[in-house]
Scaffold this motif. Sequence first.
Motif, PDB file in Angstrom:
ATOM      1  N   LYS A 130       0.805  -1.223   0.000  1.00 16.70           N
ATOM      2  CA  LYS A 130       0.000   0.000   0.000  1.00 16.70           C
ATOM      3  C   LYS A 130       0.840   1.277   0.000  1.00 16.70           C
ATOM      4  O   LYS A 130       0.288   2.377   0.077  1.00 16.70           O
ATOM      5  N   ALA A 131       2.136   1.133  -0.090  1.00 18.52           N
ATOM      6  CA  ALA A 131       3.015   2.304   0.007  1.00 18.52           C
ATOM      7  C   ALA A 131       3.044   3.089  -1.296  1.00 18.52           C
ATOM      8  O   ALA A 131       2.921   2.524  -2.389  1.00 18.52           O
ATOM      9  N   ASP A 132       3.204   4.400  -1.171  1.00 18.06           N
ATOM     10  CA  ASP A 132       3.448   5.256  -2.331  1.00 18.06           C
ATOM     11  C   ASP A 132       4.925   5.151  -2.692  1.00 18.06           C
ATOM     12  O   ASP A 132       5.797   5.363  -1.843  1.00 18.06           O
ATOM     13  N   LEU A 133       5.195   4.833  -3.948  1.00 16.62           N
ATOM     14  CA  LEU A 133       6.579   4.627  -4.360  1.00 16.62           C
ATOM     15  C   LEU A 133       7.258   5.958  -4.659  1.00 16.62           C
ATOM     16  O   LEU A 133       6.696   6.798  -5.371  1.00 16.62           O
ATOM     17  N   PRO A 134       8.458   6.158  -4.141  1.00 12.87           N
ATOM     18  CA  PRO A 134       9.193   7.395  -4.436  1.00 12.87           C
ATOM     19  C   PRO A 134       9.728   7.367  -5.867  1.00 12.87           C
ATOM     20  O   PRO A 134      10.018   6.302  -6.415  1.00 12.87           O
ATOM     21  N   ALA A 135       9.861   8.534  -6.455  1.00  7.09           N
ATOM     22  CA  ALA A 135      10.377   8.621  -7.821  1.00  7.09           C
ATOM     23  C   ALA A 135      11.897   8.660  -7.846  1.00  7.09           C
ATOM     24  O   ALA A 135      12.518   8.246  -8.821  1.00  7.09           O
ATOM     25  N   ARG A 136      12.507   9.156  -6.767  1.00  3.67           N
ATOM     26  CA  ARG A 136      13.965   9.266  -6.706  1.00  3.67           C
ATOM     27  C   ARG A 136      14.403   9.236  -5.245  1.00  3.67           C
ATOM     28  O   ARG A 136      13.577   9.358  -4.335  1.00  3.67           O
ATOM     29  N   LEU A 137      15.700   9.081  -5.036  1.00  8.98           N
ATOM     30  CA  LEU A 137      16.226   8.976  -3.677  1.00  8.98           C
ATOM     31  C   LEU A 137      15.869  10.186  -2.824  1.00  8.98           C
ATOM     32  O   LEU A 137      15.562  10.064  -1.641  1.00  8.98           O
ATOM     33  N   GLY A 138      15.904  11.365  -3.419  1.00  4.62           N
ATOM     34  CA  GLY A 138      15.617  12.577  -2.661  1.00  4.62           C
ATOM     35  C   GLY A 138      14.230  12.585  -2.043  1.00  4.62           C
ATOM     36  O   GLY A 138      13.994  13.268  -1.034  1.00  4.62           O
ATOM     37  N   ALA A 153       6.401  -6.145   6.014  1.00  2.00           N
ATOM     38  CA  ALA A 153       5.184  -6.903   5.716  1.00  2.00           C
ATOM     39  C   ALA A 153       4.066  -6.579   6.703  1.00  2.00           C
ATOM     40  O   ALA A 153       2.880  -6.581   6.340  1.00  2.00           O
ATOM     41  N   ALA A 154       4.436  -6.274   7.955  1.00  2.00           N
ATOM     42  CA  ALA A 154       3.446  -5.955   8.984  1.00  2.00           C
ATOM     43  C   ALA A 154       2.979  -4.504   8.915  1.00  2.00           C
ATOM     44  O   ALA A 154       2.102  -4.097   9.691  1.00  2.00           O
ATOM     45  N   GLY A 155       3.554  -3.714   8.007  1.00  4.04           N
ATOM     46  CA  GLY A 155       3.149  -2.324   7.859  1.00  4.04           C
ATOM     47  C   GLY A 155       3.779  -1.380   8.859  1.00  4.04           C
ATOM     48  O   GLY A 155       3.360  -0.224   8.975  1.00  4.04           O
ATOM     49  N   GLN A 156       4.805  -1.838   9.586  1.00  5.50           N
ATOM     50  CA  GLN A 156       5.481  -0.958  10.541  1.00  5.50           C
ATOM     51  C   GLN A 156       6.370   0.060   9.832  1.00  5.50           C
ATOM     52  O   GLN A 156       6.723   1.090  10.405  1.00  5.50           O
ATOM     53  N   THR A 157       6.751  -0.252   8.602  1.00  3.69           N
ATOM     54  CA  THR A 157       7.436   0.703   7.731  1.00  3.69           C
ATOM     55  C   THR A 157       6.801   0.599   6.347  1.00  3.69           C
ATOM     56  O   THR A 157       6.187  -0.418   6.005  1.00  3.69           O
ATOM     57  N   ASP A 158       6.943   1.661   5.568  1.00  4.47           N
ATOM     58  CA  ASP A 158       6.445   1.639   4.190  1.00  4.47           C
ATOM     59  C   ASP A 158       7.489   1.106   3.224  1.00  4.47           C
ATOM     60  O   ASP A 158       7.159   0.532   2.185  1.00  4.47           O
ATOM     61  N   LEU A 159       8.756   1.339   3.582  1.00  6.02           N
ATOM     62  CA  LEU A 159       9.862   1.016   2.695  1.00  6.02           C
ATOM     63  C   LEU A 159      10.982   0.360   3.485  1.00  6.02           C
ATOM     64  O   LEU A 159      11.133   0.594   4.689  1.00  6.02           O
ATOM     65  N   ALA A 160      11.775  -0.447   2.806  1.00  8.84           N
ATOM     66  CA  ALA A 160      12.936  -1.068   3.442  1.00  8.84           C
ATOM     67  C   ALA A 160      14.038  -1.218   2.407  1.00  8.84           C
ATOM     68  O   ALA A 160      13.771  -1.398   1.210  1.00  8.84           O
ATOM     69  N   PHE A 161      15.262  -1.133   2.887  1.00  7.39           N
ATOM     70  CA  PHE A 161      16.419  -1.349   2.022  1.00  7.39           C
ATOM     71  C   PHE A 161      16.977  -2.731   2.338  1.00  7.39           C
ATOM     72  O   PHE A 161      17.360  -3.012   3.474  1.00  7.39           O
ATOM     73  N   VAL A 162      17.003  -3.607   1.326  1.00 11.71           N
ATOM     74  CA  VAL A 162      17.473  -4.980   1.523  1.00 11.71           C
ATOM     75  C   VAL A 162      18.257  -5.428   0.292  1.00 11.71           C
ATOM     76  O   VAL A 162      18.191  -4.798  -0.768  1.00 11.71           O
ATOM     77  N   GLU A 163      18.965  -6.539   0.439  1.00 11.94           N
ATOM     78  CA  GLU A 163      19.655  -7.126  -0.698  1.00 11.94           C
ATOM     79  C   GLU A 163      18.658  -7.953  -1.520  1.00 11.94           C
ATOM     80  O   GLU A 163      17.727  -8.546  -0.983  1.00 11.94           O
ATOM     81  N   ARG A 164      18.890  -7.985  -2.814  1.00 14.02           N
ATOM     82  CA  ARG A 164      17.991  -8.722  -3.702  1.00 14.02           C
ATOM     83  C   ARG A 164      17.910 -10.199  -3.322  1.00 14.02           C
ATOM     84  O   ARG A 164      16.823 -10.790  -3.350  1.00 14.02           O
ATOM     85  N   SER A 165      19.041 -10.803  -2.973  1.00 12.24           N
ATOM     86  CA  SER A 165      19.039 -12.223  -2.614  1.00 12.24           C
ATOM     87  C   SER A 165      18.115 -12.486  -1.433  1.00 12.24           C
ATOM     88  O   SER A 165      17.350 -13.462  -1.430  1.00 12.24           O
ATOM     89  N   LYS A 200       6.761  -5.507  -2.766  1.00 14.11           N
ATOM     90  CA  LYS A 200       7.117  -5.206  -4.150  1.00 14.11           C
ATOM     91  C   LYS A 200       8.429  -4.429  -4.213  1.00 14.11           C
ATOM     92  O   LYS A 200       8.769  -3.662  -3.311  1.00 14.11           O
ATOM     93  N   GLN A 201       9.151  -4.661  -5.277  1.00 12.18           N
ATOM     94  CA  GLN A 201      10.407  -3.949  -5.496  1.00 12.18           C
ATOM     95  C   GLN A 201      10.111  -2.560  -6.035  1.00 12.18           C
ATOM     96  O   GLN A 201       9.424  -2.408  -7.041  1.00 12.18           O
ATOM     97  N   ALA A 202      10.618  -1.534  -5.348  1.00 11.95           N
ATOM     98  CA  ALA A 202      10.441  -0.160  -5.826  1.00 11.95           C
ATOM     99  C   ALA A 202      11.458   0.131  -6.922  1.00 11.95           C
ATOM    100  O   ALA A 202      11.090   0.463  -8.042  1.00 11.95           O
TER     101      ALA A 202
END
Length: 243
Positions: free
Chosen positions: A119-127, A169-181, A196-198
């Motif tokens: 349900k997160a809004d995806l950012p367009a860029r890092l900024g 997954a629990a909705g405690q954050t909208d976004l996370a930085f993780v490794e693809r593997s 989903k991958q942003a």
Amino acid sequence: MRLLVHARLILMLLLPLTLPTAQARELVFLAPTNHSEPLARFERGQLKSGLLKDLGDALARRTGQNARFLLLPSKRVGAALAAGQADLLCYVMPGWIEGDFHWFEALIPDAGLLVAHPKADLPARLGDLRGRRIGTVLGYHYPELETELGSEFARLDARDTGSNLDRLAAGQTDLAFVERSAFLAYQRRHPQAGLKQAWVVREFSAGCALSKLSAQNPDKIRQAFQALRSSGELARLLAPYGL
């Protein structure tokens, strides 16, 4: 009696010469406990399986040694390696840890991803991430985000990568930085989460670092890594993990 004394003296003289050889029969790897599958699966204080164990066991066999894995939190592995508490740390790159080490060729292809809740809004860029809470892992460095966001990098640390994705997954954050593997492994185990991958922040290939206080011969370790690659064994190790 004199013969016994002479024998003891000879043993004492030879002992310092034999100790390094005995120590070199064990190849000690650091296993950061912040990792999760497919890199590592920990159980009851031991590294039970995962790519880091497979790679460590394979390298030890190539050098005629036994692999041992020393478990430490990610924030302590750099200092431990620099102090010679272990020989090698794998799945690492210059800049991820501080210290002067022998570096070996990149072995493990991966990427840093920004992953989003359904349900997160995806950012367009890092900024666009300034001030937004981003799931991260305690002790990990995120050079791209740290450079771009500075003091507005609102990281929310989890103890390991699996917990980071669980929070997302629990909705405690909208976004996370993780490794693809790690993300792909999590998706296979929890398809219902709908994560989903942003976008891809950076493609990279991680390698291994050898402590300069290690008794291991850097040239022999390098030759063993090259043999793993040229023989096709490295590709066979990576294949089950989708790497």
